[in-house]
Design an enzyme around this catalytic site. Structure first.
Site, short mmCIF file in Angstrom:
data_model
loop_
_atom_site.label_atom_id
_atom_site.label_comp_id
_atom_site.label_asym_id
_atom_site.label_seq_id
_atom_site.Cartn_x
_atom_site.Cartn_y
_atom_site.Cartn_z
N ASP A 82 0.88 -1.15 0.00
CA ASP A 82 0.00 0.00 0.00
C ASP A 82 0.94 1.22 0.00
O ASP A 82 2.15 1.07 0.23
CB ASP A 82 -0.86 -0.07 1.28
CG ASP A 82 -1.51 1.23 1.63
OD1 ASP A 82 -2.21 1.77 0.76
OD2 ASP A 82 -1.33 1.73 2.77
N ASP A 84 0.01 5.04 1.25
CA ASP A 84 -0.11 5.99 2.36
C ASP A 84 0.06 5.29 3.71
O ASP A 84 -0.61 4.31 3.99
CB ASP A 84 -1.50 6.65 2.33
CG ASP A 84 -1.68 7.52 1.10
OD1 ASP A 84 -0.97 8.53 1.00
OD2 ASP A 84 -2.51 7.16 0.24
MG LIG Z 1 -2.61 3.24 3.78
#
Ligand SMILES: [Mg+2]
Length: 510
Positions: A82, A84
């Site tokens: 992922d 962020d």
């Molecule tokens: Mg995230």
């Protein structure tokens, strides 16, 4: 008193053998009573001395990777990430930015009172994993048994007393349907929402600040409307936030060099992919900062705007191509995934079908226990790693010698209470009450050193939190930063600690 009265009676009635016997009984019971409370005091002193003589535990390594489940990295052929809060770790400046943008939208778009512009962000007010009750308008910390943690229920910025909490909920344990919705009926929605990602921390502060403003000024409001408006305000601010961050990446993103980690994976012939909900331009700027201009060369598949958790749950949503040069979305059907091409949307099914990457050969890292980790674990058998930034603060707190002493003493004092609780003598009961008071104070101190309002992200006193129980279920390993993986070889096996069950020995050594 009783003895004195009997002796007086005995003298008055001259050698009455009945009274003499009563005196004897009183004489034999009196020392015993003194002895029993004395016995408790002595037990306390002995345990206290034992606690003070003990060596404190070694510090926990803040850069360690912790295992919930055995994970052999030799079996992992594909690393997924992922973006962020997993690859990009944000500075506190991002919380302020999101809070300010959300507050502005509340005033401009939703016409909230202009005076809320004076309500400033309060760093450290909330922690992630809390529940917000959309009906009652309180922020609440629950443990894994759905028990309320007393002292951690807030309306606005004010804690609710235990009496008020019990008046509101009638019970210390909240029914599962209230928290999670009725699982047997699709139409029944839960009354609580959990704030499980780090973007929601400024959101919680905004809800509490505005609630506090309404309460102080006796303005009637509906907690659910407030919640939806704040949520939408912060969500709608994301495109503006993306622009601001992309213009000044160094101000918002921690400077972790990810290049050595990616080099190591590539040298070991691992495949890499990225699945993020964020848009390409924003991710590109951040990755240039974290890896360098050639960051895309490390990745075999790049998927942006993936709309997780739908990416992991939907059956059919076509994967599409984004042309980075023209900034256009291309309508062509995607039949293969190529390195260097930016894809968006799609589903995990397509990703698996087009690459052949399946099951335990994939290790996916994310920071959100539900939208990143739950479905890939439960539905697809991927291995998972959670990046939990809060561990840095939590471990620093655990390593504080004062905390270690307090935590040890709390354990021993609790055992002392458990061993001596079945006494009926009044004096003994008084001693026990004193111990209980000391234990309550100690428990509170231990909670507040993590966070004044809500304590640790992982614990509610002795139980795991609702958040951490979920995290441990869905993550095979967890750590504070992706770069901590550099402390282990690509062939490392992570072994979980053999935890002690309540019916087992407390320790395998004496
Ligand atoms: Mg995230």
């Amino acid at each position: 008193m009783l003895l004195r009265k009997l002796i007086f009676e005995y003298h008055a009635k001259k050698n009455n053998s009945n009274i003499f016997n009563k005196c004897l009984v009183a004489l034999t019971t009196l020392p015993l009573r003194q002895h029993s409370s004395y016995r408790l005091e002595e037990a306390y002193k002995k345990i206290k001395a034992k606690c003070e003589s003990k060596k404190l535990p070694k510090d926990v390594n803040p850069s360690a990777v912790f295992a919930c489940n055995e994970l052999d990295l030799k079996e992992v052929k594909v690393y997924g990430f992922d973006y962020d809060y997993t690859l990009a770790c944000y500075k506190p400046s991002l919380d302020y930015l999101l809070y300010n943008l959300g507050r502005e939208t509340l005033i401009e778009k939703y016409k909230y009172p202009k005076k809320i512009a004076n309500l400033e962000y309060k760093p450290g007010f909330a922690v992630r994993g809390l529940h917000y009750d959309i009906e009652k308008g309180v922020l609440i910390k629950l443990d894994s048994f759905l028990q309320i943690q007393f002292g951690s229920v807030y309306r606005g910025l004010k804690p609710l007393s235990n009496e008020n909490v019990l008046k509101l909920y009638k019970n210390r344990i909240i029914p599962i349907a209230y928290v999670e919705g009725d699982r047997h009926s699709s139409g029944s929605h839960s009354k609580m929402v959990q704030l499980a990602d780090l973007f929601s921390v400024p959101e919680m502060c905004l809800i509490c600040n505005v609630t506090d403003y309404f309460e102080r000024n006796h303005i009637d409001y509906h907690p659910e409307i407030l919640f939806r408006d704040v949520k939408n305000s912060v969500k709608n601010s994301h495109p503006v936030m993306h622009k601001i961050v992309a213009q000044n990446v160094a101000e918002y993103i921690e400077a972790h060099d990810l290049k050595p980690f990616f080099d190591r994976l590539k040298n070991a012939n691992k495949k890499l992919f990225l699945v993020t909900n964020s848009p390409y331009k924003f991710v590109n700027k951040g990755m240039e900062h974290l890896v360098g201009a050639n960051w895309k060369e490390y990745f075999d598949v790049l998927i942006v705007q993936a709309r997780k958790p739908k990416f992991f749950t939907d059956d059919s949503r076509p994967i599409r191509v984004f042309d980075e040069h023209s900034g256009m979305h291309i309508w062509d059907r995607v039949t293969k995934l190529e390195k260097g091409v930016i894809y968006y949307e799609g589903t995990v099914k397509q990703l698996q079908d087009l690459t052949g990457w399946r099951g335990h050969q994939v290790l996916y890292f994310g920071d959100h226990p539900y939208s990143d980790l739950a479905d890939v674990t439960l539905e697809h058998g991927w291995r998972t790693g959670a990046i939990i930034n809060e561990l840095t603060h939590e471990i620093a707190t655990l390593n504080n010698p004062k905390f270690k002493k307090d935590a040890n003493w709390l354990q021993m004092l609790t055992q002392l209470i458990e061993d001596h609780q079945d006494c009926e003598d009044e004096e003994e009961q008084a001693v026990l009450a004193k111990w209980m008071q000391e234990r309550d104070k100690l428990r509170n101190n231990i909670k507040c050193v993590f966070n004044e309002q809500f304590g640790s992200v992982f614990r509610t006193y002795h139980n795991p939190t609702y958040f951490s129980r979920r995290l441990f279920r869905f993550a095979d390993i967890y750590t504070s930063s992706i770069n901590n993986l550099m402390n282990y070889s690509v062939n490392h096996t992570f072994y979980p600690r053999r935890g002690v069950m309540p019916h087992e020995y407390t320790s395998y050594f004496v």
